[in-house]
Design a protein around this motif. Structure first.
Motif, PDB file in Angstrom:
ATOM      1  N   LYS A  50      16.061 -25.125  40.403  1.00  0.00           N
ATOM      2  CA  LYS A  50      17.508 -24.849  40.437  1.00  0.00           C
ATOM      3  C   LYS A  50      17.821 -23.525  39.765  1.00  0.00           C
ATOM      4  O   LYS A  50      18.655 -22.750  40.243  1.00  0.00           O
ATOM      5  N   GLU A  51      17.146 -23.234  38.643  1.00  0.00           N
ATOM      6  CA  GLU A  51      17.367 -21.960  37.954  1.00  0.00           C
ATOM      7  C   GLU A  51      16.973 -20.791  38.851  1.00  0.00           C
ATOM      8  O   GLU A  51      17.677 -19.770  38.913  1.00  0.00           O
ATOM      9  N   ASN A  52      15.842 -20.942  39.556  1.00  0.00           N
ATOM     10  CA  ASN A  52      15.417 -19.883  40.466  1.00  0.00           C
ATOM     11  C   ASN A  52      16.443 -19.689  41.581  1.00  0.00           C
ATOM     12  O   ASN A  52      16.764 -18.556  41.969  1.00  0.00           O
ATOM     13  N   TYR A  53      16.936 -20.803  42.101  1.00  0.00           N
ATOM     14  CA  TYR A  53      17.950 -20.719  43.156  1.00  0.00           C
ATOM     15  C   TYR A  53      19.222 -20.030  42.653  1.00  0.00           C
ATOM     16  O   TYR A  53      19.801 -19.199  43.344  1.00  0.00           O
ATOM     17  N   VAL A  54      19.630 -20.366  41.437  1.00  0.00           N
ATOM     18  CA  VAL A  54      20.835 -19.751  40.870  1.00  0.00           C
ATOM     19  C   VAL A  54      20.642 -18.245  40.710  1.00  0.00           C
ATOM     20  O   VAL A  54      21.542 -17.449  41.011  1.00  0.00           O
ATOM     21  N   ARG A  55      19.439 -17.832  40.251  1.00  0.00           N
ATOM     22  CA  ARG A  55      19.191 -16.397  40.083  1.00  0.00           C
ATOM     23  C   ARG A  55      19.236 -15.673  41.428  1.00  0.00           C
ATOM     24  O   ARG A  55      19.835 -14.593  41.548  1.00  0.00           O
ATOM     25  N   GLU A  56      18.603 -16.284  42.450  1.00  0.00           N
ATOM     26  CA  GLU A  56      18.631 -15.667  43.774  1.00  0.00           C
ATOM     27  C   GLU A  56      20.059 -15.604  44.316  1.00  0.00           C
ATOM     28  O   GLU A  56      20.456 -14.630  44.954  1.00  0.00           O
ATOM     29  N   ASN A  57      20.814 -16.647  44.063  1.00  0.00           N
ATOM     30  CA  ASN A  57      22.209 -16.678  44.521  1.00  0.00           C
ATOM     31  C   ASN A  57      23.030 -15.599  43.831  1.00  0.00           C
ATOM     32  O   ASN A  57      23.903 -14.977  44.438  1.00  0.00           O
ATOM     33  N   GLU A  58      22.742 -15.365  42.552  1.00  0.00           N
ATOM     34  CA  GLU A  58      23.451 -14.302  41.823  1.00  0.00           C
ATOM     35  C   GLU A  58      23.126 -12.931  42.406  1.00  0.00           C
ATOM     36  O   GLU A  58      24.000 -12.079  42.546  1.00  0.00           O
ATOM     37  N   LYS A  59      21.831 -12.729  42.749  1.00  0.00           N
ATOM     38  CA  LYS A  59      21.457 -11.457  43.373  1.00  0.00           C
ATOM     39  C   LYS A  59      22.177 -11.279  44.709  1.00  0.00           C
ATOM     40  O   LYS A  59      22.657 -10.185  45.032  1.00  0.00           O
ATOM     41  N   LEU A  60      22.228 -12.365  45.492  1.00  0.00           N
ATOM     42  CA  LEU A  60      22.929 -12.303  46.776  1.00  0.00           C
ATOM     43  C   LEU A  60      24.409 -11.968  46.577  1.00  0.00           C
ATOM     44  O   LEU A  60      24.985 -11.170  47.332  1.00  0.00           O
ATOM     45  N   SER A  61      25.016 -12.556  45.549  1.00  0.00           N
ATOM     46  CA  SER A  61      26.427 -12.268  45.264  1.00  0.00           C
ATOM     47  C   SER A  61      26.619 -10.800  44.900  1.00  0.00           C
ATOM     48  O   SER A  61      27.602 -10.168  45.297  1.00  0.00           O
ATOM     49  N   GLU A  62      25.659 -10.251  44.133  1.00  0.00           N
ATOM     50  CA  GLU A  62      25.743  -8.832  43.769  1.00  0.00           C
ATOM     51  C   GLU A  62      25.677  -7.947  45.011  1.00  0.00           C
ATOM     52  O   GLU A  62      26.430  -6.979  45.145  1.00  0.00           O
ATOM     53  N   TRP A  63      24.739  -8.280  45.957  1.00  0.00           N
ATOM     54  CA  TRP A  63      24.648  -7.514  47.192  1.00  0.00           C
ATOM     55  C   TRP A  63      25.924  -7.629  48.016  1.00  0.00           C
ATOM     56  O   TRP A  63      26.369  -6.655  48.644  1.00  0.00           O
ATOM     57  N   GLN A  64      26.498  -8.814  48.020  1.00  0.00           N
ATOM     58  CA  GLN A  64      27.753  -9.001  48.748  1.00  0.00           C
ATOM     59  C   GLN A  64      28.860  -8.125  48.168  1.00  0.00           C
ATOM     60  O   GLN A  64      29.669  -7.552  48.895  1.00  0.00           O
ATOM     61  N   GLU A  65      28.889  -8.012  46.842  1.00  0.00           N
ATOM     62  CA  GLU A  65      29.888  -7.151  46.203  1.00  0.00           C
ATOM     63  C   GLU A  65      29.663  -5.689  46.572  1.00  0.00           C
ATOM     64  O   GLU A  65      30.603  -4.947  46.848  1.00  0.00           O
ATOM     65  N   VAL A  66      28.359  -5.270  46.580  1.00  0.00           N
ATOM     66  CA  VAL A  66      28.051  -3.880  46.950  1.00  0.00           C
ATOM     67  C   VAL A  66      28.487  -3.605  48.375  1.00  0.00           C
ATOM     68  O   VAL A  66      29.117  -2.576  48.673  1.00  0.00           O
ATOM     69  N   LEU A  67      28.145  -4.527  49.298  1.00  0.00           N
ATOM     70  CA  LEU A  67      28.525  -4.348  50.699  1.00  0.00           C
ATOM     71  C   LEU A  67      30.036  -4.359  50.870  1.00  0.00           C
ATOM     72  O   LEU A  67      30.590  -3.619  51.685  1.00  0.00           O
ATOM     73  N   SER A  68      30.714  -5.185  50.095  1.00  0.00           N
ATOM     74  CA  SER A  68      32.174  -5.239  50.178  1.00  0.00           C
ATOM     75  C   SER A  68      32.783  -3.924  49.721  1.00  0.00           C
ATOM     76  O   SER A  68      33.715  -3.410  50.350  1.00  0.00           O
ATOM     77  N   ARG A  69      32.236  -3.365  48.615  1.00  0.00           N
ATOM     78  CA  ARG A  69      32.747  -2.071  48.154  1.00  0.00           C
ATOM     79  C   ARG A  69      32.492  -0.983  49.186  1.00  0.00           C
ATOM     80  O   ARG A  69      33.346  -0.127  49.437  1.00  0.00           O
ATOM     81  N   ARG A  70      31.290  -1.013  49.810  1.00  0.00           N
ATOM     82  CA  ARG A  70      30.968  -0.013  50.824  1.00  0.00           C
ATOM     83  C   ARG A  70      31.897  -0.136  52.023  1.00  0.00           C
ATOM     84  O   ARG A  70      32.341   0.875  52.589  1.00  0.00           O
TER      85      ARG A  70
ATOM     86  N   ASP B 130      34.950  -1.251  51.960  1.00  0.00           N
ATOM     87  CA  ASP B 130      36.246  -0.699  51.555  1.00  0.00           C
ATOM     88  C   ASP B 130      36.232   0.822  51.618  1.00  0.00           C
ATOM     89  O   ASP B 130      37.210   1.461  52.031  1.00  0.00           O
ATOM     90  N   GLU B 131      35.106   1.432  51.192  1.00  0.00           N
ATOM     91  CA  GLU B 131      35.002   2.890  51.238  1.00  0.00           C
ATOM     92  C   GLU B 131      35.048   3.393  52.679  1.00  0.00           C
ATOM     93  O   GLU B 131      35.704   4.401  52.974  1.00  0.00           O
ATOM     94  N   LEU B 132      34.350   2.684  53.587  1.00  0.00           N
ATOM     95  CA  LEU B 132      34.364   3.087  54.993  1.00  0.00           C
ATOM     96  C   LEU B 132      35.762   2.963  55.590  1.00  0.00           C
ATOM     97  O   LEU B 132      36.197   3.825  56.363  1.00  0.00           O
TER      98      LEU B 132
END
Length: 846
Positions: free
Chosen positions: A544-564, A566-568
């Protein structure tokens, strides 16, 4: 004491109410908090929870109601309704309550009904007796009736003040006369029995004429009222009586004025006290992190990261605050009974009280300390048997006291009941206790009563493996530190860890080893199964801890893509605006050139000029992509030769001339150079009777042309050409709209109801911007009306109105006004870069 009352005491309900009362701002709200009891009925409970959630939203945004000045006027209003006259202090208290009622009613009226429907429902119960408030305020203050209450009272009090001054002046003269002598004990005056007196030496009594009103304890001093002062004092007493009568008359008049509104004022007071309680619930929820749970339709519940409210509130007062370990606990499906096992001091009793308090809090409209998404069941009754119930008065042992409670619970068991049993079956022989406990749990299950029980009896741990209505639960125990973790695990039974805890506390190792050896085989096998389950749970926790860490990374990528993204979007909008500005400038330039060409045609309508203008127009059309193949009229015939120009010959020329000879004012003709349809306004002929020039009108423009430059057309041809021209205009408008990539704004509203508002880049300035944030509706509308008039007079358009979001009252009022104002134009919500829905951009019609 009933089982329900004993349960409330076991769960420390009264202690929670003390914390709640501390958050109330008025004594009336505190009284309601201390008397709060759980309610019944799903609709009522949902209403109470909705009220608390709305108040929580306001408190989190520092927009709660200030009710600290709410005085308790229940008794004075009851006396007023019975016909009594209120004292000045009572009228003052009622006036303060009415002022708060008026203020809160106004605040509720400004709230958006979609966001705060439950709180707004209190508005009709509140009153706005502004005239009564003013009259009481003009006449009464906290200390009593004001001099300004009536002219008579002002005169009486002024006269009374003059009498006091005259008395004191006379006393001063007497003191000055006897100063330095032995008549006065001290050179001062005082009061005895409401009369001004002088302290005279007892032996010098007859040196001062007057009446003795008192004597000192030693008898050496007597207090004498001089005869010269007595008459003035009598007049003062008479004046006091007159003042008292006038005050009584004023209070009676005010009470009679208020009396018809007694019931409304009493209901407003109750509503304000209830609002105080609601906001007290919200402030308490902020302290323990409360949320509004979902209500399940059956007996199931799911508490996510729940914390004991009393433990949380208590730990928050420590310095530094001590965190409370949250627990996840749920029960659903066919399961009705949760059996919790585990080591001593592991948190089992705390969890029982947490579940019981949560069930009670929901029914009282209190938000629960858990994570959003938690679901609770609505239990009609909560019965608890928790703690040491040994009773010396009734000569009951601990077991007997527990059993007496269980008997009461069993006698009342049924659906919609939550039963909490702490250490069920304890206090007697383990074998008999386990059998008795199992029988009780199975009976409660058959009655569909939800039961949470804690135990150390190993026999109860096996029920869940044989009956799906039972589920095991246990608290973790850290073998490394030999201490509990207070984390609940569902589906796994726990060990009491008696030997381990004994070893930690210092029991000799040989005794611990002997105790473990004496554990029977079946218990050893159960412990082995539990150990394997513990290992598997540890592995699942790691996964579960591993899954949570991977999910956090995915959330970070989603934030980056969302910002990009918005910039576009921003870059695209920037390019669109730039292209739109260039195209608009090009269109304006072209329009200016076209106007110049038309003006030249009107000044010099020769064929050479017309031909040159036509060539230039064709060049402009080609540059803008407007050149389209012309549709010839359908009735002109195939192969028909064009009409010959002046000096032409042949039958075609003759036919054309014959058609021209038939022209009359009002006939429709085609102006070849512009490919436009016009109407004949005047036919100018020469001396020989031949047509020399023709005046043709196209809209507001009139042009003189030669006969060779026009072509008579019939009604059918005219209709066909007008239809083609209309289609071409609509297509050009569509192409222009799509080329500008103009989005469809649903919120753009036409004030005339005929067209949508175009989006232009808005540049703010002091002259074209009105800021209404922080204004009340009345003030905001007054400022808006002046600003719109000024913009219309000075031809300032577009302009912006900043109103913000807030409760939405000012925004709604602004747009209602714009929708009905006297000027033609349009308005729309702002773009994201302009301020979004917090602003409105207005474009007045020119």
């Amino acid at each position: 004491m009933s089982i329900e009352d004993r349960s409330l005491r076991s769960l420390e309900w009264e202690r929670l109410l003390v914390f709640l009362a501390e958050e109330a701002e008025s004594s009336a709200g505190q009284n309601l908090a201390l008397s709060l009891r759980p309610e019944s009925g799903r609709a009522l409970v949902q209403l109470l929870l909705d009220e608390s959630e709305e108040a929580l939203l306001l408190e989190q945004n520092a927009q709660g109601f200030a009710l600290a000045g709410l005085l308790d006027v229940a008794l004075p209003l009851a006396r007023l309704g019975a016909g009594s006259t209120l004292a000045a202090s009572e009228l003052f208290a009622v006036k303060e309550v009415l002022k708060i009622s008026n203020r809160v009613k106004s605040s509720l009226a400004l709230m958006e009904g979609a966001h705060f429907p439950r709180l707004i429902a209190y508005g009709p119960r509140l009153v706005s007796l502004k005239e009564i408030i003013k009259q009481i305020e003009d006449a009464v203050e906290a200390a009593g009736v004001k001099d300004s209450a009536s002219t008579t009272l002002a005169i009486l009090r002024r006269d009374r003040f003059r009498l006091d001054a005259a008395i004191k002046e006379e006393l001063g003269k007497i003191i000055q006369t006897h100063s330095g002598g032995k008549v006065l004990q001290e050179p001062l005056y005082t009061m005895r029995n409401g009369r001004f007196v002088l302290p005279v030496v007892a032996s010098m009594r007859y040196a001062l004429d007057g009446i003795v009103h008192d004597a000192s304890q030693s008898g050496l001093t007597i207090y004498v009222e001089p005869l010269s002062v007595m008459e003035l004092s009598n007049k003062a007493r008479i004046k006091d009586s007159e003042i008292e009568r006038e005050v009584e008359r004023i209070l009676t008049a005010l009470s009679d004025m208020l009396r018809p509104n007694t019931a409304a004022a009493a209901d407003a007071f109750r509503a304000l006290a209830e609002l105080d309680l609601i906001f007290a619930k919200a402030r308490l929820a902020i302290k323990y992190g409360g949320i509004k749970p979902l209500l399940s339709d059956d007996h199931s519940f799911n508490l996510i990261a729940a914390r004991h409210p009393l433990l949380t509130l208590q730990n928050n007062r420590l310095s530094p605050p001590r965190p409370v370990i949250p627990s996840d606990v749920s029960l659903s499906g066919p399961a009705y009974t949760l059996v919790i096992t585990g080591p001593n001091t592991g948190g089992k009793t705390v969890l029982l009280k947490l579940i019981g308090l949560t069930a009670l809090m929901v029914r009282a409209g209190l938000l629960i300390p858990a994570r959003a998404g938690s679901k609770v069941a609505l239990f009609d009754r909560v019965c608890a048997d928790i703690g040491d119930e040994q009773s010396l008065e009734q000569s009951l042992s601990t077991f007997s006291a527990h059993m007496k409670n269980i008997v009461d619970i069993v006698d009342n068991a049924g659906p919609g009941m939550l039963v909490l049993l702490d250490e069920v079956g304890a206090g007697t022989d383990p074998v008999e206790g386990a059998a008795l406990a199992r029988a009780v749990l199975e009976y409660l299950k058959d009655c569909q009563a939800v039961t949470i029980a804690t135990t150390h009896l190993g026999e109860l741990k096996t029920i869940a493996f044989m009956d799906e209505a039972f589920i095991n639960g246990s608290f973790e125990f850290d073998e490394a530190t030999l201490s509990p973790t207070y984390k609940l695990r569902l589906g796994v039974p726990g060990n009491s860890k008696a030997a381990t805890i004994a070893a930690r506390l210092g029991l000799k190792s040989e005794l611990v080893a002997r105790a473990r050896a004496l554990v029977d085989v079946s218990a050893g096998e159960l412990e082995e199964v539990v150990a394997r389950l513990d290992q598997r749970l540890a592995e699942l926790a790691l996964e579960k801890e591993n899954y949570v860490r991977e999910n956090e990374k995915l959330s970070e990528w989603q934030e980056v893509l969302s910002r990009r993204e918005d910039e576009l979007v921003f870059e695209r909008e920037k390019i669109r605006k730039q292209y739109s500005a260039e195209l608009e400038a090009q269109v304006k330039t072209t329009e200016a050139e076209l106007k110049g060409l038309i003006a030249a045609l009107q000044r010099q309508p020769q064929m050479a000029k017309a031909q040159k203008a036509r060539e230039e127009l064709e060049v402009i059309k080609k540059e803008l992509g407007w050149l389209k193949p012309q549709v010839r009229p359908a009735n002109r015939g195939r192969g028909a030769a064009p009409v010959a120009g002046p000096g032409g010959s042949g039958s075609a020329g003759a036919a054309g001339q014959s058609l021209l000879d038939q022209l009359q004012v009002g006939s429709s003709v085609l102006l070849r150079s512009l490919n436009k349809i016009g109407t004949v306004q005047e036919v100018i002929k020469n001396a020989a009777g031949q047509i020399n020039q023709i005046v043709v009108s196209m809209g507001s423009m009139k042009i003189k042309v030669r006969p060779a430059e026009i072509e008579p057309i019939s009604g059918k041809v005219k209709k066909s050409m007008l239809h083609e021209e209309s289609k071409r205009s609509r297509r050009l408008a569509l192409e222009k709209s799509s080329s500008l990539d103009t989005p469809n704004y649903k919120d753009g509203i036409s004030l005339t109801g005929e067209r949508k508002m175009e989006r232009h880049t808005y540049v703010r300035s002091q002259a074209n911007t009105l800021d209404l944030r922080g204004k009340r509706v009345e003030e905001a509308l007054s400022l808006l009306e002046q600003f719109v008039d000024g913009c219309a007079t000075n031809r300032i358009t577009p302009f912006m109105v900043i109103h913000g979001h807030g409760t939405g009252a000012v925004k709604s009022a602004v747009r209602d006004y714009l929708g009905s104002m006297q000027y033609e134009g349009q308005y729309r919500p702002g773009e994201n870069y302009e301020g979004g829905d917090g602003v409105t951009v207005v474009d007045l019609a020119s």
